[in-house]
Write a protein that holds these residues in place. Structure first.
Motif, PDB file in Angstrom:
ATOM      1  N   TRP A  74     -16.364  -4.364  24.910  1.00 42.05           N
ATOM      2  CA  TRP A  74     -15.764  -5.633  24.492  1.00 42.05           C
ATOM      3  C   TRP A  74     -15.993  -6.730  25.549  1.00 42.05           C
ATOM      4  CZ3 TRP A  74     -13.421  -7.359  20.116  1.00 42.05           C
ATOM      5  CH2 TRP A  74     -12.577  -8.474  20.224  1.00 42.05           C
ATOM      6  N   ALA A  84     -19.949 -11.989  25.525  1.00 41.41           N
ATOM      7  CA  ALA A  84     -19.242 -10.745  25.207  1.00 41.41           C
ATOM      8  C   ALA A  84     -18.346 -11.016  23.995  1.00 41.41           C
ATOM      9  CB  ALA A  84     -18.393 -10.310  26.399  1.00 41.41           C
ATOM     10  N   CYS A  85     -17.876  -9.930  23.358  1.00 44.99           N
ATOM     11  CA  CYS A  85     -16.889 -10.102  22.290  1.00 44.99           C
ATOM     12  C   CYS A  85     -15.734 -10.930  22.841  1.00 44.99           C
ATOM     13  CB  CYS A  85     -16.350  -8.762  21.814  1.00 44.99           C
ATOM     14  SG  CYS A  85     -17.563  -7.465  21.525  1.00 44.99           S
ATOM     15  N   CYS A  88     -15.568 -14.911  22.884  1.00 40.00           N
ATOM     16  CA  CYS A  88     -15.153 -15.654  21.680  1.00 40.00           C
ATOM     17  C   CYS A  88     -13.767 -15.245  21.197  1.00 40.00           C
ATOM     18  CB  CYS A  88     -16.156 -15.437  20.559  1.00 40.00           C
ATOM     19  SG  CYS A  88     -17.784 -16.113  20.927  1.00 40.00           S
ATOM     20  N   HIS A  89     -13.433 -13.958  21.334  1.00 39.97           N
ATOM     21  CA  HIS A  89     -12.201 -13.454  20.703  1.00 39.97           C
ATOM     22  C   HIS A  89     -11.050 -13.266  21.685  1.00 39.97           C
ATOM     23  CE1 HIS A  89     -13.996 -12.829  16.761  1.00 39.97           C
ATOM     24  NE2 HIS A  89     -15.005 -12.193  17.298  1.00 39.97           N
ATOM     25  N   VAL A  98      -6.381  -7.406  11.652  1.00 42.72           N
ATOM     26  CA  VAL A  98      -7.670  -7.617  10.975  1.00 42.72           C
ATOM     27  C   VAL A  98      -8.089  -6.373  10.182  1.00 42.72           C
ATOM     28  CG1 VAL A  98     -10.146  -7.960  11.392  1.00 42.72           C
ATOM     29  CG2 VAL A  98      -8.481  -9.416  12.547  1.00 42.72           C
ATOM     30  N   ARG A 101      -7.158  -5.712   6.530  1.00 41.66           N
ATOM     31  CA  ARG A 101      -7.726  -6.484   5.414  1.00 41.66           C
ATOM     32  C   ARG A 101      -9.175  -6.133   5.106  1.00 41.66           C
ATOM     33  NH1 ARG A 101      -9.254 -10.855   7.537  1.00 41.66           N
ATOM     34  NH2 ARG A 101      -8.255 -11.445   9.486  1.00 41.66           N
ATOM     35  N   TYR A 102      -9.722  -5.126   5.770  1.00 43.30           N
ATOM     36  CA  TYR A 102     -11.128  -4.760   5.538  1.00 43.30           C
ATOM     37  C   TYR A 102     -11.242  -3.488   4.736  1.00 43.30           C
ATOM     38  CZ  TYR A 102     -13.256  -8.461   8.217  1.00 43.30           C
ATOM     39  OH  TYR A 102     -13.701  -9.695   8.626  1.00 43.30           O
ATOM     40  N   ARG A 108     -19.748 -16.673   2.819  1.00 43.21           N
ATOM     41  CA  ARG A 108     -20.960 -17.253   3.391  1.00 43.21           C
ATOM     42  C   ARG A 108     -22.123 -16.258   3.304  1.00 43.21           C
ATOM     43  NH1 ARG A 108     -22.993 -17.330   8.533  1.00 43.21           N
ATOM     44  NH2 ARG A 108     -21.160 -16.248   9.328  1.00 43.21           N
ATOM     45  N   ARG A 118     -18.855  -6.060   9.811  1.00 47.04           N
ATOM     46  CA  ARG A 118     -18.441  -7.306  10.456  1.00 47.04           C
ATOM     47  C   ARG A 118     -18.846  -7.327  11.926  1.00 47.04           C
ATOM     48  NH1 ARG A 118     -18.152 -11.926   9.152  1.00 47.04           N
ATOM     49  NH2 ARG A 118     -16.415 -11.889   7.687  1.00 47.04           N
ATOM     50  N   CYS A 122     -21.454  -9.804  13.910  1.00 46.33           N
ATOM     51  CA  CYS A 122     -21.164 -10.575  15.131  1.00 46.33           C
ATOM     52  C   CYS A 122     -22.210 -10.291  16.196  1.00 46.33           C
ATOM     53  CB  CYS A 122     -19.779 -10.233  15.674  1.00 46.33           C
ATOM     54  SG  CYS A 122     -18.476 -11.249  14.955  1.00 46.33           S
ATOM     55  N   HIS A 126     -23.842 -13.738  16.306  1.00 49.55           N
ATOM     56  CA  HIS A 126     -23.131 -14.478  17.353  1.00 49.55           C
ATOM     57  C   HIS A 126     -23.560 -14.088  18.759  1.00 49.55           C
ATOM     58  CE1 HIS A 126     -20.846 -16.363  14.286  1.00 49.55           C
ATOM     59  NE2 HIS A 126     -20.204 -15.270  13.917  1.00 49.55           N
ATOM     60  N   GLN A 127     -23.951 -12.839  18.948  1.00 50.24           N
ATOM     61  CA  GLN A 127     -24.439 -12.447  20.279  1.00 50.24           C
ATOM     62  C   GLN A 127     -25.960 -12.489  20.350  1.00 50.24           C
ATOM     63  OE1 GLN A 127     -22.334  -8.544  20.633  1.00 50.24           O
ATOM     64  NE2 GLN A 127     -21.456  -9.409  22.496  1.00 50.24           N
TER      65      GLN A 127
HETATM   66  C1  HEC Z   1     -20.194 -16.344  19.831  1.00 48.08           C
HETATM   67  C2  HEC Z   1     -18.870 -15.969  19.350  1.00 48.08           C
HETATM   68  C3  HEC Z   1     -18.622 -14.535  18.895  1.00 48.08           C
HETATM   69  C4  HEC Z   1     -18.934 -13.379  19.551  1.00 48.08           C
HETATM   70  C5  HEC Z   1     -19.676 -13.186  20.853  1.00 48.08           C
HETATM   71  C6  HEC Z   1     -18.387 -12.313  18.747  1.00 48.08           C
HETATM   72  N1  HEC Z   1     -17.785 -12.817  17.636  1.00 48.08           N
HETATM   73 FE1  HEC Z   1     -16.709 -11.771  16.287  1.00 48.08          FE
HETATM   74  N2  HEC Z   1     -16.440 -13.451  15.188  1.00 48.08           N
HETATM   75  C7  HEC Z   1     -16.915 -14.714  15.524  1.00 48.08           C
HETATM   76  C8  HEC Z   1     -16.702 -15.620  14.404  1.00 48.08           C
HETATM   77  C9  HEC Z   1     -17.099 -17.076  14.347  1.00 48.08           C
HETATM   78  C10 HEC Z   1     -16.055 -14.855  13.398  1.00 48.08           C
HETATM   79  C11 HEC Z   1     -15.643 -15.313  11.989  1.00 48.08           C
HETATM   80  C12 HEC Z   1     -16.635 -14.770  10.981  1.00 48.08           C
HETATM   81  C13 HEC Z   1     -18.011 -15.359  11.156  1.00 48.08           C
HETATM   82  O1  HEC Z   1     -18.177 -16.571  10.989  1.00 48.08           O
HETATM   83  O2  HEC Z   1     -18.936 -14.597  11.505  1.00 48.08           O
HETATM   84  C14 HEC Z   1     -15.897 -13.525  13.937  1.00 48.08           C
HETATM   85  C15 HEC Z   1     -15.263 -12.490  13.269  1.00 48.08           C
HETATM   86  C16 HEC Z   1     -15.012 -11.238  13.797  1.00 48.08           C
HETATM   87  C17 HEC Z   1     -14.189 -10.227  13.191  1.00 48.08           C
HETATM   88  C18 HEC Z   1     -13.404 -10.374  11.881  1.00 48.08           C
HETATM   89  C19 HEC Z   1     -12.172 -11.213  12.121  1.00 48.08           C
HETATM   90  C20 HEC Z   1     -11.391 -11.509  10.858  1.00 48.08           C
HETATM   91  O3  HEC Z   1     -10.334 -12.128  10.988  1.00 48.08           O
HETATM   92  O4  HEC Z   1     -11.817 -11.141   9.744  1.00 48.08           O
HETATM   93  C21 HEC Z   1     -14.227  -9.126  13.998  1.00 48.08           C
HETATM   94  C22 HEC Z   1     -13.535  -7.792  13.775  1.00 48.08           C
HETATM   95  C23 HEC Z   1     -15.089  -9.451  15.114  1.00 48.08           C
HETATM   96  N3  HEC Z   1     -15.521 -10.737  14.966  1.00 48.08           N
HETATM   97  C24 HEC Z   1     -15.413  -8.580  16.148  1.00 48.08           C
HETATM   98  C25 HEC Z   1     -16.334  -8.887  17.147  1.00 48.08           C
HETATM   99  C26 HEC Z   1     -16.804  -7.921  18.116  1.00 48.08           C
HETATM  100  C27 HEC Z   1     -16.375  -6.466  18.196  1.00 48.08           C
HETATM  101  C28 HEC Z   1     -17.670  -8.589  18.930  1.00 48.08           C
HETATM  102  C29 HEC Z   1     -18.505  -8.024  20.060  1.00 48.08           C
HETATM  103  C30 HEC Z   1     -19.439  -6.956  19.657  1.00 48.08           C
HETATM  104  C31 HEC Z   1     -17.720  -9.971  18.463  1.00 48.08           C
HETATM  105  N4  HEC Z   1     -16.921 -10.098  17.372  1.00 48.08           N
HETATM  106  C32 HEC Z   1     -18.478 -10.963  19.062  1.00 48.08           C
HETATM  107  C33 HEC Z   1     -17.479 -15.061  16.725  1.00 48.08           C
HETATM  108  C34 HEC Z   1     -17.925 -14.173  17.690  1.00 48.08           C
END
Ligand code: HEC
Ligand code: HEC
Length: 269
Positions: A74, A84-85, A88-89, A98, A101-102, A108, A118, A122, A126-127
């Motif tokens: 993480w 890293a996760c 953003c989170h 969370v 609800r899955y 989108r 999911r 990400c 996102h990474q």
């Molecule tokens: C650059 C930013 C970013 C990073 C890095 C990122 N995420 Fe996300 N994550 C998001 C966004 C934005 C969303 C909302 C859904 C979407 O638009 O993809 C999201 C959604 C999620 C959700 C669902 C949340 C929901 O309320 O439904 C999970 C679980 C999650 N991320 C886990 C992870 C994990 C685990 C990692 C690392 C492996 C990670 N994310 C890395 C931006 C990020």
């Protein structure tokens, strides 16, 4: 296929399955088949006391090793943006609730995503990092970490609107007789839970403890790994882990389990 040939091919193990198949089939009941909300039981209720204790006491629960590994991952920067996760989170506890609800429909992406899907998205979007294959230790660890944040919260997936066709597909699969043994999920998990099948006690087939540490596997596995084992148990060709078919089946299982608390990581024999 000729019934006679099929029976002959089964041997002793198959014979006990055929007995199950001879019990009332799900399609034959007059009322809506399934398990009433008040009768829903977690797989935990069917465990031997020592296995249950191992699940409940997090200091000895072997699945917690995956949660701890997930905590490390993480915080590790990965991919083109070196994010890293956590970047953003924030803290993993920010994702409390969370997992309840899955699977959920993403408008989108126009796809039904489970928690693994999911996290995979990400990772890619996102990474911009190398994909995490289904059933890889890293994906199991991150999924276990996220689901563990919701431990104790009741499953509560959306089943209306865009989720509806996926729910219907998953439900149809649950009631379809599968494989050479021609037995549906419902015939074991709706109609015969609590009974013994060789060494095992059949539970209701609830999805609320995954990823789960299974003693037989000597490791933690996903719900889809467990589902594939059930398909193989009736000699059906299983769908791939992470396939849209299994994600739809997962949605039906989560809807059918509504209200059961998340127990990740569960422990099973
Ligand atoms: C650059 C930013 C970013 C990073 C890095 C990122 N995420 Fe996300 N994550 C998001 C966004 C934005 C969303 C909302 C859904 C979407 O638009 O993809 C999201 C959604 C999620 C959700 C669902 C949340 C929901 O309320 O439904 C999970 C679980 C999650 N991320 C886990 C992870 C994990 C685990 C990692 C690392 C492996 C990670 N994310 C890395 C931006 C990020
Ligand atoms: C021949 C009977 C049989 C059939 C058919 C069957 N299963 Fe299972 N299933 C089992 C047994 C036995 C186990 C292991 C003991 C238990 O947890 O019930 C199991 C375990 C499970 C579990 C894990 C439950 C937990 O708490 O860990 C799930 C989920 C599940 N099955 C779903 C399904 C689905 C979905 C189908 C249809 C594709 C299916 N099963 C078909 C017998 C069956």
């Amino acid at each position: 296929m000729a019934r006679r040939g099929r029976r002959a091919a089964l041997g002793a193990a198959g014979a006990s399955l055929m007995l199950l198949a001879a019990l009332p089939a799900a399609g034959q009941t007059a009322t809506e088949p399934g398990i009433a909300a008040g009768d829903r039981k977690s797989g935990r209720d069917f465990l031997a006391p020592e296995t249950r204790a191992q699940q409940d006491d997090l200091s000895i629960n072997p699945g917690m090793l995956w949660v701890e590994q997930g905590e490390k991952l993480w915080r590790e920067a990965a991919g083109a943006g070196a994010k890293a996760c956590a970047s953003c989170h924030g803290d993993p506890s920010a994702l409390k609730g969370v997992a309840a609800r899955y699977p959920a429909y993403d408008a989108r992406l126009q796809r039904l995503l489970n928690l693994e899907g999911r996290i995979q998205n990400c990772r890619l979007e996102h990474q911009r990092a190398a994909p995490l294959p289904y059933e890889s230790q890293a994906l199991l660890a991150l999924t276990a970490l996220v689901a563990h944040q919701s431990r104790g919260l009741p499953l509560n997936v959306a089943t209306k609107g865009p989720a509806r066709p996926f729910l219907a597909a998953g439900r149809a699969m649950f009631f379809t007789q599968q494989g050479q043994l021609s037995i549906s999920c419902a015939q074991c998990h709706d109609d015969n839970w609590g009974k013994r099948l060789r060494a095992e006690r059949i539970s209701q087939g609830q999805p609320n403890g995954f990823p789960t540490y299974r003693l037989e596997w000597q490791t933690t596995g996903s719900l889809h790994r467990r589902l594939r084992a059930c398909f193989q148990g009736v000699r059906a060709e299983p769908f791939a882990a992470g396939s849209p078919e299994l994600v739809a089946l997962e949605l039906y299982l989560a809807a059918r389990a509504r209200g059961l608390p998340i127990e990740t990581p569960a422990v099973r024999r």
